[in-house]
Design an enzyme around this catalytic site. Structure first.
Site, PDB file in Angstrom:
ATOM      1  N   GLY A   8      12.932 -28.049  11.773  1.00  0.00           N
ATOM      2  CA  GLY A   8      14.079 -27.327  10.385  1.00  0.00           C
ATOM      3  C   GLY A   8      15.274 -27.573  11.224  1.00  0.00           C
ATOM      4  O   GLY A   8      16.336 -28.703  10.639  1.00  0.00           O
ATOM      5  N   GLY A   9      15.528 -26.859  12.461  1.00  0.00           N
ATOM      6  CA  GLY A   9      17.102 -26.671  12.045  1.00  0.00           C
ATOM      7  C   GLY A   9      17.439 -27.196  13.197  1.00  0.00           C
ATOM      8  O   GLY A   9      18.923 -27.341  12.779  1.00  0.00           O
ATOM      9  N   LYS A  15      16.177 -25.074   5.618  1.00  0.00           N
ATOM     10  CA  LYS A  15      17.793 -23.654   6.042  1.00  0.00           C
ATOM     11  C   LYS A  15      18.291 -24.036   5.629  1.00  0.00           C
ATOM     12  O   LYS A  15      18.780 -24.673   4.799  1.00  0.00           O
ATOM     13  CB  LYS A  15      17.413 -24.329   7.765  1.00  0.00           C
ATOM     14  CG  LYS A  15      16.298 -24.113   8.310  1.00  0.00           C
ATOM     15  CD  LYS A  15      14.993 -22.851   8.376  1.00  0.00           C
ATOM     16  CE  LYS A  15      13.752 -23.066   9.235  1.00  0.00           C
ATOM     17  NZ  LYS A  15      12.897 -21.908   9.726  1.00  0.00           N
ATOM     18  N   HIS A  67       0.393 -22.112   7.349  1.00  0.00           N
ATOM     19  CA  HIS A  67       1.069 -21.736   8.616  1.00  0.00           C
ATOM     20  C   HIS A  67       0.435 -20.014   8.712  1.00  0.00           C
ATOM     21  O   HIS A  67      -0.315 -19.589   8.665  1.00  0.00           O
ATOM     22  CB  HIS A  67       2.538 -20.801   7.425  1.00  0.00           C
ATOM     23  CG  HIS A  67       3.774 -20.707   8.400  1.00  0.00           C
ATOM     24  ND1 HIS A  67       3.991 -19.189   8.941  1.00  0.00           N
ATOM     25  CD2 HIS A  67       4.630 -21.269   8.934  1.00  0.00           C
ATOM     26  CE1 HIS A  67       5.110 -19.848   9.937  1.00  0.00           C
ATOM     27  NE2 HIS A  67       5.518 -21.074  10.026  1.00  0.00           N
ATOM     28  N   ARG A  68       0.793 -19.702  10.239  1.00  0.00           N
ATOM     29  CA  ARG A  68       0.260 -18.803  10.573  1.00  0.00           C
ATOM     30  C   ARG A  68       1.148 -17.539  11.092  1.00  0.00           C
ATOM     31  O   ARG A  68       1.070 -17.158  12.005  1.00  0.00           O
ATOM     32  CB  ARG A  68      -0.331 -19.357  11.961  1.00  0.00           C
ATOM     33  CG  ARG A  68       1.364 -19.963  13.023  1.00  0.00           C
ATOM     34  CD  ARG A  68       0.469 -19.964  14.767  1.00  0.00           C
ATOM     35  NE  ARG A  68       1.229 -19.922  16.418  1.00  0.00           N
ATOM     36  CZ  ARG A  68       1.853 -20.720  16.559  1.00  0.00           C
ATOM     37  NH1 ARG A  68       0.466 -20.332  17.312  1.00  0.00           N
ATOM     38  NH2 ARG A  68       2.485 -20.509  17.497  1.00  0.00           N
ATOM     39  N   HIS A  96      -0.419 -25.142  11.494  1.00  0.00           N
ATOM     40  CA  HIS A  96       0.772 -24.463  13.252  1.00  0.00           C
ATOM     41  C   HIS A  96      -0.188 -24.323  14.426  1.00  0.00           C
ATOM     42  O   HIS A  96      -0.380 -22.819  14.630  1.00  0.00           O
ATOM     43  CB  HIS A  96       1.492 -23.725  12.803  1.00  0.00           C
ATOM     44  CG  HIS A  96       3.447 -23.955  11.886  1.00  0.00           C
ATOM     45  ND1 HIS A  96       3.876 -24.594  12.399  1.00  0.00           N
ATOM     46  CD2 HIS A  96       2.988 -24.655  10.867  1.00  0.00           C
ATOM     47  CE1 HIS A  96       3.914 -24.564  10.880  1.00  0.00           C
ATOM     48  NE2 HIS A  96       3.946 -24.722  10.228  1.00  0.00           N
ATOM     49  N   LYS A 114      10.781 -22.338  20.236  1.00  0.00           N
ATOM     50  CA  LYS A 114      11.615 -21.387  20.466  1.00  0.00           C
ATOM     51  C   LYS A 114      10.632 -20.536  20.640  1.00  0.00           C
ATOM     52  O   LYS A 114      11.068 -19.136  20.886  1.00  0.00           O
ATOM     53  CB  LYS A 114      12.406 -21.491  19.354  1.00  0.00           C
ATOM     54  CG  LYS A 114      12.058 -21.223  17.893  1.00  0.00           C
ATOM     55  CD  LYS A 114      12.943 -21.273  16.477  1.00  0.00           C
ATOM     56  CE  LYS A 114      11.836 -20.975  15.075  1.00  0.00           C
ATOM     57  NZ  LYS A 114      12.744 -21.132  14.568  1.00  0.00           N
ATOM     58  N   LYS A 125      16.451 -20.500   5.609  1.00  0.00           N
ATOM     59  CA  LYS A 125      15.500 -19.769   5.268  1.00  0.00           C
ATOM     60  C   LYS A 125      14.533 -20.111   3.478  1.00  0.00           C
ATOM     61  O   LYS A 125      13.476 -19.950   2.874  1.00  0.00           O
ATOM     62  CB  LYS A 125      13.975 -18.768   5.933  1.00  0.00           C
ATOM     63  CG  LYS A 125      14.199 -18.823   7.742  1.00  0.00           C
ATOM     64  CD  LYS A 125      13.788 -18.163   8.651  1.00  0.00           C
ATOM     65  CE  LYS A 125      12.277 -17.748   8.066  1.00  0.00           C
ATOM     66  NZ  LYS A 125      11.538 -18.221   9.820  1.00  0.00           N
ATOM     67  N   SER A 166       5.783 -26.885  16.014  1.00  0.00           N
ATOM     68  CA  SER A 166       7.231 -26.896  15.122  1.00  0.00           C
ATOM     69  C   SER A 166       7.493 -25.258  15.626  1.00  0.00           C
ATOM     70  O   SER A 166       7.177 -24.258  15.992  1.00  0.00           O
ATOM     71  CB  SER A 166       6.917 -26.558  13.508  1.00  0.00           C
ATOM     72  OG  SER A 166       7.979 -25.483  13.335  1.00  0.00           O
ATOM     73  N   GLY A 167       8.836 -24.624  15.766  1.00  0.00           N
ATOM     74  CA  GLY A 167      10.038 -23.888  16.362  1.00  0.00           C
ATOM     75  C   GLY A 167      10.625 -24.240  17.250  1.00  0.00           C
ATOM     76  O   GLY A 167      10.484 -24.322  18.419  1.00  0.00           O
ATOM     77  N   LYS A 223       8.716 -28.695   3.702  1.00  0.00           N
ATOM     78  CA  LYS A 223       7.705 -27.732   3.544  1.00  0.00           C
ATOM     79  C   LYS A 223       8.469 -26.531   3.296  1.00  0.00           C
ATOM     80  O   LYS A 223      10.381 -26.551   3.192  1.00  0.00           O
ATOM     81  CB  LYS A 223       7.028 -27.592   4.584  1.00  0.00           C
ATOM     82  CG  LYS A 223       6.544 -26.275   5.452  1.00  0.00           C
ATOM     83  CD  LYS A 223       6.339 -26.138   6.854  1.00  0.00           C
ATOM     84  CE  LYS A 223       6.313 -24.713   7.700  1.00  0.00           C
ATOM     85  NZ  LYS A 223       7.478 -24.174   6.729  1.00  0.00           N
ATOM     86  N   ASP A 241       9.345 -22.368   3.530  1.00  0.00           N
ATOM     87  CA  ASP A 241       9.693 -21.741   4.773  1.00  0.00           C
ATOM     88  C   ASP A 241       8.954 -20.542   4.437  1.00  0.00           C
ATOM     89  O   ASP A 241       7.805 -19.807   2.859  1.00  0.00           O
ATOM     90  CB  ASP A 241      10.562 -21.291   5.090  1.00  0.00           C
ATOM     91  CG  ASP A 241      11.361 -21.323   6.670  1.00  0.00           C
ATOM     92  OD1 ASP A 241      12.491 -21.073   6.553  1.00  0.00           O
ATOM     93  OD2 ASP A 241      10.788 -20.922   7.459  1.00  0.00           O
ATOM     94  N   GLU A 242       8.027 -19.678   5.926  1.00  0.00           N
ATOM     95  CA  GLU A 242       6.959 -19.552   5.091  1.00  0.00           C
ATOM     96  C   GLU A 242       7.105 -17.908   4.233  1.00  0.00           C
ATOM     97  O   GLU A 242       6.638 -17.447   4.187  1.00  0.00           O
ATOM     98  CB  GLU A 242       6.284 -18.659   6.908  1.00  0.00           C
ATOM     99  CG  GLU A 242       7.068 -17.335   7.241  1.00  0.00           C
ATOM    100  CD  GLU A 242       8.743 -17.926   8.472  1.00  0.00           C
ATOM    101  OE1 GLU A 242       8.519 -19.423   7.927  1.00  0.00           O
ATOM    102  OE2 GLU A 242       8.994 -17.956   9.169  1.00  0.00           O
TER     103      GLU A 242
END
Ligand code: CAP
Ligand code: MG
Length: 433
Positions: free
Chosen positions: A380-381, A153, A271-272, A304, A311, A155, A356-357, A179, A181-182
């Protein structure tokens, strides 16, 4: 019912399901003035051979291709489809059939596809995962704990040079997989091949320095021919993973990529992004459970599936049921589960569920308690926001999993592990949203 309709011909509650039938389970909400039978008949008709009126071209012999509503229980409608309706190995055609026009019918206020049972003959026409859980663990030489991943990040925005520098910190800190980011692919400020080459040099260096195996979930999402080119580049640079935004790229593109990774020996991280446009509404759309089953059939290695403490919106029961249908060889619904069906996967390998998230070290014990250890945990964050930087952030994640392994509380473990202490100090045990 008016003279020209034949929807109720697709309802036969005495029908005995054949073992060759493909079965779909829907939640159906009829529009005003329609019964559940009339709505269910419309779903079966529109997803098999019918339309709004009887047909002069209809022949008795074609009745064998009619889908049949064989069970209605409240809003739950179960439909059996003769396997001849489907082209083997063609996931797009399956979706166009059982998850196509039905969503737009005026007679139906809401319909959610909750389950698809695949008969053995249909399963045999798909590859399934190239590596599966054991194969991915073998690549990374990591057993007995979740595989960790970190997405860099912000992103997008860092140059390839800056990206590689952060990658070095994260992987040195102890995370297994880096990874993309999407929404990071091949932008002007961070070109795909430049990023790939720089990150692979970092991975070589970190593997030498730490003796650990590392991988890069590089996002190859793009137009299909270009995706194929990028996938081959990934193999040329010696990476063993790719990431595909499978719903943005599309199922046929995913099938193409699955075919070419067979010989290239690359694992697919799915990734979805885009799923919540149609999985979130409990009365209309497609469940993530079905997306996960389709992904296992086509053959992703990780996907995922949401995480109840993160979140993103995530229904605990649905996440855990989805996790089971991804990892079990023979899935059986839990007692009282009226939506899902028994599913044998035969030789289709299991898929790594990815949590994740919104995750950070303080939440990891709860993630493992809920989802177990045979998962990929992406932070990530929760790494890039660590007050002492990405390396400390990665180390804090590693320390959290060490504490879980040893059965020690994070607070206790943090007394002798400063990076973890600093993460807890910053975020505690909050559930971001
Ligand atoms: C997580 C993430 C993932 C989400 C996707 C993001 O970042 O990279 O894309 O996990 O959601 O962009 O939000 P953080 P899901 O770790 O910083 O939250 O996993 O539900 O598909
Ligand atoms: Mg992301």
């Amino acid at each position: 019912m008016v003279g020209f309709e034949w929807y109720l011909d697709f309802v036969d509650l005495s029908y005995e399901v054949s073992e060759r039938d493909l079965i779909a389970v829907f939640k159906v909400t009829p529009s005003e003035g329609l019964t559940i039978e009339e709505a269910a008949g419309r779903v079966a008709s529109e997803s098999s051979i019918g339309t709004w009126t009887t047909l002069t071209t209809m022949k008795p012999s074609l009745r064998r291709l009619m889908a049949k509503v064989f069970e209605i229980s409240g809003e739950i409608v179960k439909i059996a489809y003769p396997l001849d309706l489907f082209e083997e190995g063609n996931i797009a055609q399956l979706i166009s059939s059982i998850a196509g026009n039905i969503f737009g019918m005026r007679a139906i206020r809401g319909v959610r596809l909750e389950e698809v049972y695949f008969p053995k003959e249909y399963i045999k026409s798909y590859r399934g995962p190239r590596f599966g859980i054991d194969g991915v663990r073998e690549k990374l030489k990591v057993w007995g704990r979740p595989i960790t991943a970190t997405v860099i990040k912000p992103k997008v925005g860092l140059t390839a040079e800056e990206y590689a520098k952060v990658a070095y910190e994260i992987l040195t800190g102890g995370v297994d997989l880096l990874k993309d980011d999407e929404n990071l692919t091949d932008q002007k400020f961070n070109k795909f091949e430049e990023r790939l080459s720089k990150v692979m040099r970092v991975i070589d260096r970190v593997e030498r320095e730490t003796g650990e195996r590392k991988g890069y979930l590089v996002n190859v999402t793009s137009e299909t021919e270009e995706m194929k080119r990028r996938v081959k580049l990934v193999a040329d640079y010696g990476n063993e993973f790719i990431m595909v935004d499978i719903l943005a790229a599309g199922w046929s593109a995913l099938q193409t990529i699955r075919k070419i990774v067979e010989d290239l020996g690359l694992a697919i991280h799915a990734h979805r992004a885009f799923h919540a446009a149609f999985t979130r509404n409990r009365k209309h759309g497609v469940s993530m459970y079905v997306i996960a089953k389709l992904s296992r059939l086509v053959g992703v290695d990780h996907i995922h599936i949401g995480v109840p403490v993160g979140k993103m919106e995530a229904d605990v029961k649905e996440v855990l049921t989805t996790e089971r249908v991804l990892v079990e060889k023979e899935f059986n619904p839990s007692p009282g589960d009226r939506l899902h069906l028994k599913q044998c996967w035969y030789n289709i390998k299991p898929v790594f569920p990815a949590a994740s998230g919104g995750l950070h070290p303080g939440l990891l014990p709860e993630v493992v308690k809920l989802m177990g250890k045979d998962i990929i945990v992406q932070v990530g964050g929760g790494v890039l926001g660590h007050p002492d930087g990405p390396r400390a952030g990665a180390t804090a994640v590693r320390q959290a999993f060490e504490a879980i392994e040893e059965g020690v509380s994070l607070v206790e473990y943090a007394k002798s592990h400063s990076e973890l202490a600093r993460a807890l100090n910053r975020w505690g045990f909050i559930r971001p949203k």
